[in-house]
Motif scaffolding. Sequence first.
Motif, PDB file in Angstrom:
ATOM      1  N   LEU A   1      30.905 -28.815  15.415  1.00  0.00           N
ATOM      2  CA  LEU A   1      30.069 -29.887  15.940  1.00  0.00           C
ATOM      3  C   LEU A   1      29.165 -29.349  17.041  1.00  0.00           C
ATOM      4  O   LEU A   1      29.596 -28.523  17.849  1.00  0.00           O
ATOM      5  CB  LEU A   1      30.925 -31.015  16.516  1.00  0.00           C
ATOM      6  CG  LEU A   1      31.474 -32.049  15.532  1.00  0.00           C
ATOM      7  CD1 LEU A   1      32.315 -31.438  14.443  1.00  0.00           C
ATOM      8  CD2 LEU A   1      32.233 -33.120  16.288  1.00  0.00           C
ATOM      9  N   ALA A   2      27.939 -29.844  17.067  1.00  0.00           N
ATOM     10  CA  ALA A   2      27.075 -29.566  18.210  1.00  0.00           C
ATOM     11  C   ALA A   2      27.729 -30.164  19.441  1.00  0.00           C
ATOM     12  O   ALA A   2      28.549 -31.089  19.335  1.00  0.00           O
ATOM     13  CB  ALA A   2      25.697 -30.191  17.985  1.00  0.00           C
ATOM     14  N   GLY A   3      27.393 -29.665  20.609  1.00  0.00           N
ATOM     15  CA  GLY A   3      27.939 -30.230  21.829  1.00  0.00           C
ATOM     16  C   GLY A   3      27.676 -31.729  21.873  1.00  0.00           C
ATOM     17  O   GLY A   3      26.522 -32.157  21.756  1.00  0.00           O
ATOM     18  N   GLN A   4      28.736 -32.503  22.009  1.00  0.00           N
ATOM     19  CA  GLN A   4      28.599 -33.954  22.039  1.00  0.00           C
ATOM     20  C   GLN A   4      28.353 -34.395  23.476  1.00  0.00           C
ATOM     21  O   GLN A   4      29.114 -34.075  24.385  1.00  0.00           O
ATOM     22  CB  GLN A   4      29.830 -34.626  21.438  1.00  0.00           C
ATOM     23  CG  GLN A   4      29.988 -34.333  19.951  1.00  0.00           C
ATOM     24  CD  GLN A   4      28.795 -34.797  19.152  1.00  0.00           C
ATOM     25  OE1 GLN A   4      28.469 -35.976  19.105  1.00  0.00           O
ATOM     26  NE2 GLN A   4      28.081 -33.850  18.532  1.00  0.00           N
ATOM     27  N   CYS A   5      27.255 -35.128  23.657  1.00  0.00           N
ATOM     28  CA  CYS A   5      26.774 -35.525  24.968  1.00  0.00           C
ATOM     29  C   CYS A   5      26.994 -37.024  25.186  1.00  0.00           C
ATOM     30  O   CYS A   5      27.214 -37.761  24.231  1.00  0.00           O
ATOM     31  CB  CYS A   5      25.281 -35.206  25.079  1.00  0.00           C
ATOM     32  SG  CYS A   5      24.910 -33.465  24.816  1.00  0.00           S
ATOM     33  N   PRO A   6      26.883 -37.491  26.424  1.00  0.00           N
ATOM     34  CA  PRO A   6      27.069 -38.919  26.719  1.00  0.00           C
ATOM     35  C   PRO A   6      25.803 -39.730  26.467  1.00  0.00           C
ATOM     36  O   PRO A   6      25.317 -40.452  27.335  1.00  0.00           O
ATOM     37  CB  PRO A   6      27.473 -38.914  28.188  1.00  0.00           C
ATOM     38  CG  PRO A   6      26.739 -37.745  28.753  1.00  0.00           C
ATOM     39  CD  PRO A   6      26.748 -36.709  27.652  1.00  0.00           C
TER      40      PRO A   6
ATOM     41  N   THR B   1      31.879 -38.078  19.500  1.00  0.00           N
ATOM     42  CA  THR B   1      32.668 -37.053  18.818  1.00  0.00           C
ATOM     43  C   THR B   1      33.400 -37.650  17.626  1.00  0.00           C
ATOM     44  O   THR B   1      33.420 -37.059  16.539  1.00  0.00           O
ATOM     45  CB  THR B   1      33.647 -36.385  19.793  1.00  0.00           C
ATOM     46  OG1 THR B   1      32.903 -35.811  20.875  1.00  0.00           O
ATOM     47  CG2 THR B   1      34.474 -35.312  19.106  1.00  0.00           C
ATOM     48  N   LEU B   2      33.992 -38.825  17.812  1.00  0.00           N
ATOM     49  CA  LEU B   2      34.696 -39.473  16.703  1.00  0.00           C
ATOM     50  C   LEU B   2      33.721 -39.791  15.565  1.00  0.00           C
ATOM     51  O   LEU B   2      34.045 -39.590  14.386  1.00  0.00           O
ATOM     52  CB  LEU B   2      35.409 -40.735  17.183  1.00  0.00           C
ATOM     53  CG  LEU B   2      36.313 -41.413  16.158  1.00  0.00           C
ATOM     54  CD1 LEU B   2      37.386 -40.459  15.639  1.00  0.00           C
ATOM     55  CD2 LEU B   2      36.956 -42.647  16.773  1.00  0.00           C
ATOM     56  N   THR B   3      32.537 -40.244  15.891  1.00  0.00           N
ATOM     57  CA  THR B   3      31.522 -40.519  14.874  1.00  0.00           C
ATOM     58  C   THR B   3      31.162 -39.244  14.105  1.00  0.00           C
ATOM     59  O   THR B   3      31.082 -39.250  12.871  1.00  0.00           O
ATOM     60  CB  THR B   3      30.257 -41.124  15.519  1.00  0.00           C
ATOM     61  OG1 THR B   3      30.614 -42.356  16.143  1.00  0.00           O
ATOM     62  CG2 THR B   3      29.166 -41.367  14.489  1.00  0.00           C
ATOM     63  N   ALA B   4      30.961 -38.147  14.829  1.00  0.00           N
ATOM     64  CA  ALA B   4      30.621 -36.874  14.180  1.00  0.00           C
ATOM     65  C   ALA B   4      31.761 -36.380  13.305  1.00  0.00           C
ATOM     66  O   ALA B   4      31.543 -35.935  12.172  1.00  0.00           O
ATOM     67  CB  ALA B   4      30.247 -35.837  15.232  1.00  0.00           C
ATOM     68  N   LEU B   5      32.987 -36.453  13.800  1.00  0.00           N
ATOM     69  CA  LEU B   5      34.145 -36.024  13.007  1.00  0.00           C
ATOM     70  C   LEU B   5      34.278 -36.860  11.739  1.00  0.00           C
ATOM     71  O   LEU B   5      34.500 -36.314  10.648  1.00  0.00           O
ATOM     72  CB  LEU B   5      35.432 -36.128  13.832  1.00  0.00           C
ATOM     73  CG  LEU B   5      35.654 -35.068  14.898  1.00  0.00           C
ATOM     74  CD1 LEU B   5      36.846 -35.437  15.767  1.00  0.00           C
ATOM     75  CD2 LEU B   5      35.845 -33.692  14.267  1.00  0.00           C
ATOM     76  N   THR B   6      34.147 -38.162  11.871  1.00  0.00           N
ATOM     77  CA  THR B   6      34.299 -39.066  10.732  1.00  0.00           C
ATOM     78  C   THR B   6      33.268 -38.761   9.645  1.00  0.00           C
ATOM     79  O   THR B   6      33.545 -38.917   8.460  1.00  0.00           O
ATOM     80  CB  THR B   6      34.182 -40.530  11.205  1.00  0.00           C
ATOM     81  OG1 THR B   6      35.194 -40.763  12.191  1.00  0.00           O
ATOM     82  CG2 THR B   6      34.359 -41.509  10.071  1.00  0.00           C
ATOM     83  N   SER B   7      32.113 -38.278  10.038  1.00  0.00           N
ATOM     84  CA  SER B   7      31.040 -38.017   9.074  1.00  0.00           C
ATOM     85  C   SER B   7      31.334 -36.859   8.126  1.00  0.00           C
ATOM     86  O   SER B   7      30.714 -36.756   7.085  1.00  0.00           O
ATOM     87  CB  SER B   7      29.720 -37.759   9.807  1.00  0.00           C
ATOM     88  OG  SER B   7      29.709 -36.470  10.383  1.00  0.00           O
ATOM     89  N   VAL B   8      32.305 -35.984   8.455  1.00  0.00           N
ATOM     90  CA  VAL B   8      32.480 -34.780   7.632  1.00  0.00           C
ATOM     91  C   VAL B   8      33.486 -34.840   6.486  1.00  0.00           C
ATOM     92  O   VAL B   8      33.372 -33.981   5.612  1.00  0.00           O
ATOM     93  CB  VAL B   8      32.718 -33.536   8.497  1.00  0.00           C
ATOM     94  CG1 VAL B   8      31.437 -33.132   9.160  1.00  0.00           C
ATOM     95  CG2 VAL B   8      33.843 -33.635   9.454  1.00  0.00           C
TER      96      VAL B   8
ATOM     97  N   ALA C   1      36.580 -28.174  13.945  1.00  0.00           N
ATOM     98  CA  ALA C   1      37.646 -28.812  13.161  1.00  0.00           C
ATOM     99  C   ALA C   1      37.860 -28.052  11.858  1.00  0.00           C
ATOM    100  O   ALA C   1      36.911 -27.547  11.256  1.00  0.00           O
ATOM    101  CB  ALA C   1      37.298 -30.265  12.864  1.00  0.00           C
ATOM    102  N   ALA C   2      39.113 -27.981  11.420  1.00  0.00           N
ATOM    103  CA  ALA C   2      39.470 -27.381  10.139  1.00  0.00           C
ATOM    104  C   ALA C   2      39.525 -28.500   9.105  1.00  0.00           C
ATOM    105  O   ALA C   2      40.173 -29.528   9.328  1.00  0.00           O
ATOM    106  CB  ALA C   2      40.812 -26.692  10.246  1.00  0.00           C
ATOM    107  N   LEU C   3      38.841 -28.284   7.982  1.00  0.00           N
ATOM    108  CA  LEU C   3      38.781 -29.291   6.938  1.00  0.00           C
ATOM    109  C   LEU C   3      39.583 -28.851   5.721  1.00  0.00           C
ATOM    110  O   LEU C   3      39.626 -27.653   5.413  1.00  0.00           O
ATOM    111  CB  LEU C   3      37.321 -29.540   6.526  1.00  0.00           C
ATOM    112  CG  LEU C   3      36.356 -29.879   7.642  1.00  0.00           C
ATOM    113  CD1 LEU C   3      34.938 -30.005   7.101  1.00  0.00           C
ATOM    114  CD2 LEU C   3      36.777 -31.157   8.338  1.00  0.00           C
ATOM    115  N   PRO C   4      40.172 -29.795   5.014  1.00  0.00           N
ATOM    116  CA  PRO C   4      40.867 -29.400   3.787  1.00  0.00           C
ATOM    117  C   PRO C   4      39.869 -28.900   2.743  1.00  0.00           C
ATOM    118  O   PRO C   4      38.709 -29.292   2.745  1.00  0.00           O
ATOM    119  CB  PRO C   4      41.561 -30.686   3.323  1.00  0.00           C
ATOM    120  CG  PRO C   4      40.920 -31.787   4.079  1.00  0.00           C
ATOM    121  CD  PRO C   4      40.262 -31.207   5.286  1.00  0.00           C
TER     122      PRO C   4
END
Length: 133
Positions: free
Chosen positions: A31-36, A59-66, A129-132
Amino acid sequence: MTIDRINPPGLHTPPGYHHVTLVPAGRTAYLAGQCPLDPAGMVVSPDILRQVDQVATNTLTALTSVPATPEQVVRTVIYVVSDDRTVLSSVWDRLRLSPIGAAFTSASTLLGVAQLGYPGQLVELDVTAALPD
């Protein structure tokens, strides 16, 4: 997919994270650096804890997208504009209690820095993050 988090003998016991995170070869999300920043691209508040909350949301939004979950995070680096240990600890604690708190059981680094990229920005989070397969 198995993610092993270990604290090798001979190293200090860390406060919540692990010294080493081991994953089998496979897909990885950087993920790119997640900013406020809010959806309009504006820093949400001059309050550091409010900024932490926005960073966690982004960050949760970015993680969920993958798609990935905080439990699949294998490395975090937290940047905080401060040299005050109390401030650094409050950011760490707020992230650990956030909806992405599980991400901070992996290899984590917390850094006090002089400045970040946006005017008024006090916090940034770098996540892998490690993805399956």
